[in-house]
Design an enzyme around this catalytic site. Structure first.
Site: not given
Ligand SMILES: *Cc1c(COP(=O)(O)O)cnc(C)c1O
Length: 389
Positions: A54, A106
């Site tokens: 970890r 996002y």
């Molecule tokens: C997909 C995405 C995230 C989140 O990431 P995960 O790997 O799905 O947890 C955050 N920011 C952007 C711009 C993304 O496209």
């Protein structure tokens, strides 16, 4: 062995070599997948750099070094998802602190702020980051962090990293940039004065839609210490197998990004010429409202495009379902092209009035342009839109 970890080497050389060395025992050129939880100690407390996976694992160390070198940063930290990375950044704060974030980010980032951190007493303002006056007006004495995402999601707006970093430094405010859409191939926020850059490595970094992962890169030793403490204490770390798959992805990042950008330009041009399309959002077009800034800040316009149809939610969903080469799916950044209707898919968590205020309409469609043959992609786009009789 030459040291590939510093910027003395070009991007492609760093993508392939940084953070990695042939295995000293066997010469294996690929970093082994160290599927081990613990490490034998020579005597109590005497370790060879690793004690528990970890805390650290050699496959992860290689990936962390690789991503740090690509972003031009001193320290990389990897996580089991992009959200686990963002969560770690928000954990630098405490109750009562105020955060300024972009308003077209996002959907999951918005959800993390609104449904978890607000409850713990963090306050958020979501503003149009392209307007520096609005950012300046949002700053309060309690403001501790400015979160940027550029190009933004789904409207591909671009914010001025250097200007916002300078503004934040005056107020002793941290800055963090989600660099998932641009990738370090197109943009390196640390070089513009941003304190922390983070990624969903699920997207372009992995590049093959085969891993969920996240990463943080910073130059600041003190931040590295705090973020690393959280990484180890909470334990949202990636598996060695995922780290290996991501390392394989980064070896072709520069090649993939070149083709993504070439294909995207041609599709954006075709969309601009399509009479049913009312707007095209693409940083690589000279009609993009911040094209000057794009040229200063980014190497190419990237592989993401969104466009608007004068269509209801239902009609936009029909168009999104009519593609045959583009797969109807959330996510982005893989070799295969994807189509998304943000309102009913990726951005469903944002209330309608919030998103209309942020400027995105019912008929918005987002494309992650893959690296297939451009002729097939162009035909697919034209045919799908044509169902709107
Ligand atoms: C997909 C995405 C995230 C989140 O990431 P995960 O790997 O799905 O947890 C955050 N920011 C952007 C711009 C993304 O496209």
């Amino acid at each position: 062995m030459p040291n590939h970890d510093n910027c003395e080497f070009g991007f492609g050389t760093r993508a392939i070599h940084a953070g990695q060395r042939p295995d000293p025992e066997t010469g294996a050129i690929m970093t082994p997948v160290y599927l081990t939880s613990t490490y034998v100690q020579e005597e109590p407390g005497k370790i060879k750099g690793y004690d528990y996976s970890r805390t650290c694992n050699p496959t992860r160390t290689a990936l962390e070094g690789n991503l740090a070198a690509l972003e031009g940063g001193a320290h990389g930290l990897c996580f089991s998802s992009g959200m686990a990375a963002m969560n770690t950044i928000l954990n630098l704060l405490k109750s009562g602190d105020h955060v300024i974030s972009g308003n077209d980010i996002y959907g999951g980032s918005y959800r993390l702020c609104k449904t978890l951190y607000e409850k713990y007493g963090l306050e958020f303002d979501f503003v149009d980051m392209t307007n520096l006056d609005l950012v300046a007006q949002a700053i309060r004495p309690e403001t501790r962090l400015i979160l940027m995402e550029t190009p933004s999601n789904p409207l591909l707006r671009v914010c001025d990293l250097a200007a916002i970093a300078a503004m934040a430094k005056e107020g002793d405010i941290l800055t963090a940039c989600d660099n998932t859409f641009a990738t370090p191939y197109n943009q390196t926020p640390l070089a513009h004065g941003i304190d922390i850059v983070w990624h969903s490595t699920t997207k372009y970094i992995g590049g093959h839609s085969h891993v969920v992962g996240g990463a943080i890169v910073t130059n600041d030793d003190n931040l590295r210490q705090q973020l690393g403490h959280f990484q180890n204490t909470v334990g949202g770390t990636p598996s060695p197998m995922d780290c290996f798959l991501l390392l394989r992805g980064t070896k072709t990042l520069h090649l993939r990004m070149q083709r993504h950008a070439e294909n995207a330009i041609q599709i954006a041009d075709a969309l601009r010429d399509n009479p049913r399309v009312t707007a095209v959002h693409f940083p690589g077009h000279d009609s993009h409202p911040q094209y000057d800034l794009v040229q200063r800040q980014m190497r190419t316009g990237g592989g993401m495009i969104s466009f608007e149809l004068d269509a209801s939610v239902e009609d936009a969903m029909r168009v999104a379902s009519a593609f045959r080469v583009f797969a109807l799916a959330e996510s982005l950044g893989g070799v295969e092209s994807l189509v998304d209707h943000p309102v009913s898919m990726t951005h469903g968590a944002i209330p309608r009035e919030e998103r209309i205020k942020a400027g995105f309409q019912d008929g918005l469609i987002r494309l992650s342009v893959g690296v297939e043959d451009i002729a097939d992609l162009l035909t697919d786009v034209e045919r799908a839109i044509a169902i709107l009789a």
